[in-house]
Design an enzyme around this catalytic site. Structure first.
Site, PDB file in Angstrom:
ATOM      1  N   PRO A  17       0.857  -1.214   0.040  1.00 47.15           N
ATOM      2  CA  PRO A  17       0.083  -0.013  -0.062  1.00 47.15           C
ATOM      3  C   PRO A  17       1.033   1.425   0.103  1.00 47.15           C
ATOM      4  O   PRO A  17       0.532   2.172  -0.161  1.00 47.15           O
ATOM      5  CB  PRO A  17      -1.011  -0.008   1.249  1.00 47.15           C
ATOM      6  CG  PRO A  17      -0.364  -1.303   1.734  1.00 47.15           C
ATOM      7  CD  PRO A  17       0.672  -1.778   1.252  1.00 47.15           C
ATOM      8  N   GLU A  41       3.380  -7.823   8.325  1.00 50.24           N
ATOM      9  CA  GLU A  41       3.183  -6.114   8.000  1.00 50.24           C
ATOM     10  C   GLU A  41       4.147  -5.633   7.004  1.00 50.24           C
ATOM     11  O   GLU A  41       4.032  -4.403   6.723  1.00 50.24           O
ATOM     12  CB  GLU A  41       3.491  -5.434   9.348  1.00 50.24           C
ATOM     13  CG  GLU A  41       2.797  -6.077  10.804  1.00 50.24           C
ATOM     14  CD  GLU A  41       1.395  -6.033  10.351  1.00 50.24           C
ATOM     15  OE1 GLU A  41       0.624  -5.103  10.062  1.00 50.24           O
ATOM     16  OE2 GLU A  41       0.797  -7.269  10.758  1.00 50.24           O
TER      17      GLU A  41
END
Ligand code: 4HQ
Length: 232
Positions: free
Chosen positions: A77, A104
């Site tokens: 992202p 993550e």
């Protein structure tokens, strides 16, 4: 995750026919130790896990490099947002290595030294990069000559000139009391062309006005848009 996608549809067929070549690599195969772990706790503490650099590095080293240029892309992202212009750009590469992260993210040292580019498929959070990689594979592959087999013209698809597509109709001419616009049945090709362009411009103005700033507009388009502003 990839096998269903590659067994079906247009890109699956292109892969089977060797028009594109897809090679799947499981990072876990490059993990060491009894648990074969590919993730570890972040230095400095905090929630979530980080992908260990070792297995990812070894997985990348194992990739057979094509002659010509080869691009290592990480799905995240935090990357630049993937769009049709990027799809065209990537369709000229000889080889794209799509790195799918879990957890993550990856150890920053991998990002710094081994990733050429970071792409995001949109502003939302996935559980892994695989769906992003398939989106990129799909959008890029269909631009590779021979993949669509001339069945559809790229030039007519949404975004090809930066505008949304005009509405489409097929038989029957009346469906549940609702008619196909008469112009489409008129056989007047010039009138039909103009109708399509006007509908494209209207739809883009209504749904994605941001696209009008970067679209390739002709003088005729500008006149149509000016007319729409006066008489919407
Ligand atoms: N993720 N576009 C986090 C994404 C994503 C996106 C992939 C979640 C990477 C580590 N990928 N992992 N948006 O949300 O591509």
């Amino acid at each position: 995750m990839f096998s269903g996608y590659l067994q079906q549809g247009i890109v699956g067929r292109a892969a089977k026919n060797g028009i594109v070549r897809v090679n799947l690599i499981n990072i876990r195969d490059f993990a060491k130790g009894r648990h074969k772990s590919t993730d570890d706790r972040p230095y400095g503490g905090g929630d979530g896990m980080v992908m260990k650099p070792g297995p990812l590095y070894r997985a990348l080293q194992s990739v057979e490099k094509n002659r010509g240029q080869s691009l290592v892309i990480f799905l995240s992202p935090q990357g630049e947002v993937f769009d049709q212009a990027t799809a065209w750009e990537l369709s000229n590469s000889d080889q794209i290595i799509l790195v799918c992260g879990r957890y993550e993210g990856v150890d920053e040292r991998i990002r710094e030294h081994w990733l050429d580019r970071e792409l995001s498929i949109g502003d939302y959070v996935l559980t892994g990069g695989e769906l992003g990689a398939m989106v990129v594979m799909d959008a890029v592959s269909r631009l590779v000559p021979g993949v669509l087999g001339g069945k559809r013209s790229n030039a007519e698809d949404s975004f090809q000139d930066g505008l949304l597509e005009n509405p489409q109709y097929t038989r029957p001419p009346v469906f549940q009391g609702s008619e196909v616009p008469a112009v489409l049945l008129s056989g007047d090709h010039e009138k039909i062309r103009l109708w399509r362009r006007v509908e494209s411009l209207k739809r883009t103005r209504d749904r994605r006005p941001d696209l009008l700033r970067t679209a390739e507009l002709t003088q005729e388009d500008e006149i149509v848009l000016a007319g729409l502003r006066e008489n919407p």
